[in-house]
Design a protein around this motif. Structure first.
Motif, PDB file in Angstrom:
ATOM      1  N   LEU A 168      -8.612  -1.877  -6.651  1.00 13.85           N
ATOM      2  CA  LEU A 168      -9.550  -1.087  -5.854  1.00 13.85           C
ATOM      3  C   LEU A 168      -8.853   0.075  -5.155  1.00 13.85           C
ATOM      4  CD1 LEU A 168     -11.676  -3.906  -4.131  1.00 13.85           C
ATOM      5  CD2 LEU A 168     -12.208  -2.651  -6.235  1.00 13.85           C
ATOM      6  N   LEU A 169      -7.678  -0.203  -4.590  1.00 13.75           N
ATOM      7  CA  LEU A 169      -6.906   0.851  -3.925  1.00 13.75           C
ATOM      8  C   LEU A 169      -6.570   1.976  -4.899  1.00 13.75           C
ATOM      9  CD1 LEU A 169      -4.437  -1.413  -1.917  1.00 13.75           C
ATOM     10  CD2 LEU A 169      -6.105   0.150  -0.903  1.00 13.75           C
ATOM     11  N   ALA A 218      -7.541  -6.455   4.007  1.00 11.29           N
ATOM     12  CA  ALA A 218      -7.475  -7.710   3.242  1.00 11.29           C
ATOM     13  C   ALA A 218      -6.190  -7.783   2.423  1.00 11.29           C
ATOM     14  CB  ALA A 218      -8.695  -7.819   2.335  1.00 11.29           C
ATOM     15  N   TYR A 219      -5.808  -6.656   1.849  1.00 10.39           N
ATOM     16  CA  TYR A 219      -4.588  -6.610   1.041  1.00 10.39           C
ATOM     17  C   TYR A 219      -3.357  -6.922   1.895  1.00 10.39           C
ATOM     18  CZ  TYR A 219      -1.144  -4.740  -2.264  1.00 10.39           C
ATOM     19  OH  TYR A 219      -0.081  -4.585  -3.118  1.00 10.39           O
ATOM     20  N   ARG A 220      -3.287  -6.321   3.054  1.00 10.67           N
ATOM     21  CA  ARG A 220      -2.144  -6.575   3.935  1.00 10.67           C
ATOM     22  C   ARG A 220      -2.148  -8.013   4.455  1.00 10.67           C
ATOM     23  NH1 ARG A 220      -2.807  -0.769   6.200  1.00 10.67           N
ATOM     24  NH2 ARG A 220      -1.061   0.318   5.224  1.00 10.67           N
ATOM     25  N   ILE A 233       0.830  -1.202   0.000  1.00 12.86           N
ATOM     26  CA  ILE A 233       0.000   0.000   0.000  1.00 12.86           C
ATOM     27  C   ILE A 233       0.865   1.253   0.000  1.00 12.86           C
ATOM     28  CG2 ILE A 233      -1.675   1.332   1.338  1.00 12.86           C
ATOM     29  CD1 ILE A 233      -2.825  -1.374   2.270  1.00 12.86           C
ATOM     30  N   SER A 234       1.921   1.249   0.776  1.00 10.69           N
ATOM     31  CA  SER A 234       2.826   2.406   0.800  1.00 10.69           C
ATOM     32  C   SER A 234       3.456   2.649  -0.563  1.00 10.69           C
ATOM     33  CB  SER A 234       3.921   2.202   1.846  1.00 10.69           C
ATOM     34  OG  SER A 234       3.376   2.105   3.144  1.00 10.69           O
ATOM     35  N   ARG A 235       3.812   1.571  -1.238  1.00  8.36           N
ATOM     36  CA  ARG A 235       4.394   1.717  -2.580  1.00  8.36           C
ATOM     37  C   ARG A 235       3.385   2.300  -3.560  1.00  8.36           C
ATOM     38  NH1 ARG A 235       6.553  -3.318  -1.092  1.00  8.36           N
ATOM     39  NH2 ARG A 235       5.018  -4.446  -2.337  1.00  8.36           N
ATOM     40  N   ILE A 236       2.136   1.848  -3.451  1.00 12.58           N
ATOM     41  CA  ILE A 236       1.101   2.376  -4.338  1.00 12.58           C
ATOM     42  C   ILE A 236       0.874   3.861  -4.076  1.00 12.58           C
ATOM     43  CG2 ILE A 236      -1.374   2.281  -4.861  1.00 12.58           C
ATOM     44  CD1 ILE A 236      -1.196  -0.764  -4.321  1.00 12.58           C
ATOM     45  N   LEU A 273       1.394   6.997  -6.643  1.00 11.19           N
ATOM     46  CA  LEU A 273       0.244   7.744  -7.145  1.00 11.19           C
ATOM     47  C   LEU A 273      -0.059   9.013  -6.362  1.00 11.19           C
ATOM     48  CD1 LEU A 273      -2.270   4.824  -7.815  1.00 11.19           C
ATOM     49  CD2 LEU A 273      -0.655   5.866  -9.398  1.00 11.19           C
ATOM     50  N   GLY A 274       0.496   9.152  -5.174  1.00 13.68           N
ATOM     51  CA  GLY A 274       0.165  10.289  -4.338  1.00 13.68           C
ATOM     52  C   GLY A 274      -1.126  10.032  -3.580  1.00 13.68           C
ATOM     53  N   GLY A 275      -1.571  10.983  -2.795  1.00 13.84           N
ATOM     54  CA  GLY A 275      -2.791  10.824  -2.022  1.00 13.84           C
ATOM     55  C   GLY A 275      -2.560  10.020  -0.766  1.00 13.84           C
ATOM     56  N   LYS A 276      -3.646   9.498  -0.224  1.00  9.96           N
ATOM     57  CA  LYS A 276      -3.572   8.716   1.006  1.00  9.96           C
ATOM     58  C   LYS A 276      -4.591   7.597   0.946  1.00  9.96           C
ATOM     59  CE  LYS A 276      -3.945   9.097   6.045  1.00  9.96           C
ATOM     60  NZ  LYS A 276      -4.229  10.002   7.192  1.00  9.96           N
ATOM     61  N   ALA A 277      -4.142   6.380   1.192  1.00  7.72           N
ATOM     62  CA  ALA A 277      -5.056   5.246   1.203  1.00  7.72           C
ATOM     63  C   ALA A 277      -5.758   5.177   2.557  1.00  7.72           C
ATOM     64  CB  ALA A 277      -4.302   3.950   0.929  1.00  7.72           C
ATOM     65  N   GLU A 278      -7.084   5.070   2.531  1.00 10.29           N
ATOM     66  CA  GLU A 278      -7.846   4.974   3.772  1.00 10.29           C
ATOM     67  C   GLU A 278      -7.655   3.605   4.411  1.00 10.29           C
ATOM     68  OE1 GLU A 278     -11.899   5.646   2.795  1.00 10.29           O
ATOM     69  OE2 GLU A 278     -11.639   7.790   2.439  1.00 10.29           O
ATOM     70  N   GLU A 279      -7.688   3.587   5.733  1.00 13.99           N
ATOM     71  CA  GLU A 279      -7.737   2.304   6.421  1.00 13.99           C
ATOM     72  C   GLU A 279      -9.145   1.742   6.231  1.00 13.99           C
ATOM     73  OE1 GLU A 279      -5.234   0.604   7.775  1.00 13.99           O
ATOM     74  OE2 GLU A 279      -3.945   2.226   7.058  1.00 13.99           O
ATOM     75  N   SER A 280      -9.233   0.571   5.685  1.00 15.01           N
ATOM     76  CA  SER A 280     -10.524   0.014   5.309  1.00 15.01           C
ATOM     77  C   SER A 280     -10.404  -1.495   5.223  1.00 15.01           C
ATOM     78  CB  SER A 280     -10.954   0.574   3.947  1.00 15.01           C
ATOM     79  OG  SER A 280     -10.025   0.143   2.947  1.00 15.01           O
ATOM     80  N   ILE A 281     -11.510  -2.161   4.910  1.00 14.56           N
ATOM     81  CA  ILE A 281     -11.454  -3.606   4.691  1.00 14.56           C
ATOM     82  C   ILE A 281     -10.565  -3.918   3.488  1.00 14.56           C
ATOM     83  CG2 ILE A 281     -12.808  -5.674   4.168  1.00 14.56           C
ATOM     84  CD1 ILE A 281     -15.160  -4.415   5.613  1.00 14.56           C
TER      85      ILE A 281
END
Length: 204
Positions: free
Chosen positions: A108-109, A24-26, A5-8, A12-20
């Protein structure tokens, strides 16, 4: 070491929300990290489905199919329902366009980072005829007119993408491919384009 997720996000920039989705990805990433075998770093969809079942059961994420209200549409990759009371569409997706579930969750991310107005929320999972489906919802976008393919092309080119073929685009700098951007997957509402269905791949 950065997780996926950090690499993505870095790419791409922005911030990935903590979510299902991120959880699941982690979970899948950790399952690969715990194996010393090189071949296990690239697990099959069937193997990852088995791992996801453990994640689902640990987190009580089996979804009740009776929740759905009105059937709306069905394509190669998903079944779509609508709940007009909350103005949401519900999508059942079995990740058919992806090599494994990790790749699908990445898509999805990335979609949520690039197109936050039509972001996906992963609600849980269900099994139909022994096939695992992700259950997602998304804002329902009611088109006010047809989508002009040239408008999609113009927007993508302005954002550094080039045409790969037909309605598929590639961004070499981001290492990103977005496919299937035709007029049923990109809707127009009051002159604004809304990307509701995307098929996204990362490449190095």
């Amino acid at each position: 070491m950065q997780d996926g997720i950090s690499r993505i996000v870095q790419r791409l920039g922005g911030k990935a929300e903590e979510s299902i989705i991120t959880a699941a990805y982690r979970y899948l990433e950790r399952s690969k990290g715990n194996s010393g075998k090189t071949e296990d770093r690239f697990q099959s969809k069937e193997r990852e489905a088995q791992i996801l079942v453990s994640f689902i059961e640990e987190n009580h994420l089996w979804f009740d199919f009776d929740h759905f209200s009105l059937f709306l549409d069905e394509g190669a990759e998903q079944k779509v329902f609508i709940d007009t009371a909350i103005n949401k569409v519900f999508k059942l997706n079995d990740a058919i366009f992806y090599a494994n579930w990790t790749q699908y969750l990445e898509s999805l991310l990335i979609h949520n980072l690039l197109f936050p107005t039509t972001k996906y929320t992963l609600l849980g999972f269900l099994q139909l005829n022994k096939t695992l489906y992700a259950v997602l919802n998304q804002e329902y976008i009611k088109p006010t007119g047809p989508t002009n393919i040239e408008s999609i092309k113009k927007l993508m080119l302005e954002n550094g993408f080039v045409i790969k073929k037909n309605n598929d685009y590639i961004h070499e700098g981001l290492g990103l491919i977005i496919e299937d951007l035709h007029d049923e997957n990109v809707l127009t509402h009051n002159g604004v384009l809304f990307f509701i269905d995307t098929v996204i791949y990362l490449f190095d």
